[in-house]
Design a protein around this motif. Structure first.
Motif, PDB file in Angstrom:
ATOM      1  N   GLY A   7       0.827  -1.211   0.000  1.00 43.26           N
ATOM      2  CA  GLY A   7       0.000   0.000   0.000  1.00 43.26           C
ATOM      3  C   GLY A   7       0.854   1.251   0.000  1.00 43.26           C
ATOM      4  N   MET A   8       1.923   1.220   0.782  1.00 38.54           N
ATOM      5  CA  MET A   8       2.823   2.374   0.834  1.00 38.54           C
ATOM      6  C   MET A   8       3.536   2.560  -0.497  1.00 38.54           C
ATOM      7  N   MET A   9       3.952   1.481  -1.119  1.00 33.99           N
ATOM      8  CA  MET A   9       4.632   1.581  -2.410  1.00 33.99           C
ATOM      9  C   MET A   9       3.682   2.126  -3.471  1.00 33.99           C
ATOM     10  N   ALA A  10       2.427   1.687  -3.428  1.00 34.56           N
ATOM     11  CA  ALA A  10       1.432   2.207  -4.368  1.00 34.56           C
ATOM     12  C   ALA A  10       1.231   3.698  -4.145  1.00 34.56           C
ATOM     13  N   GLN A  16       4.578  10.070  -7.118  1.00 32.39           N
ATOM     14  CA  GLN A  16       5.452  10.350  -8.254  1.00 32.39           C
ATOM     15  C   GLN A  16       4.635  10.792  -9.459  1.00 32.39           C
ATOM     16  N   ALA A  17       3.500  10.145  -9.677  1.00 32.85           N
ATOM     17  CA  ALA A  17       2.622  10.520 -10.790  1.00 32.85           C
ATOM     18  C   ALA A  17       2.086  11.934 -10.601  1.00 32.85           C
ATOM     19  N   LYS A  18       1.727  12.269  -9.356  1.00 34.01           N
ATOM     20  CA  LYS A  18       1.228  13.626  -9.079  1.00 34.01           C
ATOM     21  C   LYS A  18       2.312  14.665  -9.332  1.00 34.01           C
ATOM     22  N   ALA A  92       2.156  18.833  -4.161  1.00 34.09           N
ATOM     23  CA  ALA A  92       1.981  17.559  -4.859  1.00 34.09           C
ATOM     24  C   ALA A  92       2.654  16.426  -4.087  1.00 34.09           C
ATOM     25  N   ALA A  93       3.841  16.682  -3.580  1.00 30.25           N
ATOM     26  CA  ALA A  93       4.562  15.653  -2.826  1.00 30.25           C
ATOM     27  C   ALA A  93       3.824  15.310  -1.538  1.00 30.25           C
TER      28      ALA A  93
END
Length: 107
Positions: A7-10, A16-18, A92-93
């Protein structure tokens, strides 16, 4: 230890996408500056790419003044672009980061 690692990796991939989306969007955000009472005008993206420079005929004869006005206009535009860029990238981050206890980097 940290709960659901998948879940954390997702969540990190989502962050990163944001960030990438934000970078693309900042290419469309324009900041304007001028110096010498409008003798030099500059437009730059929030990703710090100069898009245009306008120079009035009255300052073309004096190279030293023109250089000063260009530097002033560029630095003003760069300051505005940096401010917008830093704010939007931090946002975003933060929005995309997983909630890890004790790791609040973006208060």
């Amino acid at each position: 230890m940290f709960g659901d690692m998948q879940g954390m990796m997702a969540k990190l991939k989502e962050a990163q996408a944001k960030i990438e989306e934000t970078k693309k969007r900042l290419d469309t955000v324009l900041v304007n500056s001028e110096s010498g009472n409008g003798a030099v005008k500059m437009t730059m993206t929030a990703n710090r790419t100069v898009k245009s420079i306008e120079i009035s005929d009255e300052v073309l004869e004096d190279t030293e003044v023109l250089e000063d006005y260009l530097i002033l206009a560029f630095n003003k535009a760069l300051e505005k672009a940096n401010s917008i860029n830093e704010f939007e990238m931090a946002k975003a981050a933060k929005d995309g980061m997983p909630n890890i206890p004790g790791l609040d980097m973006f208060k």
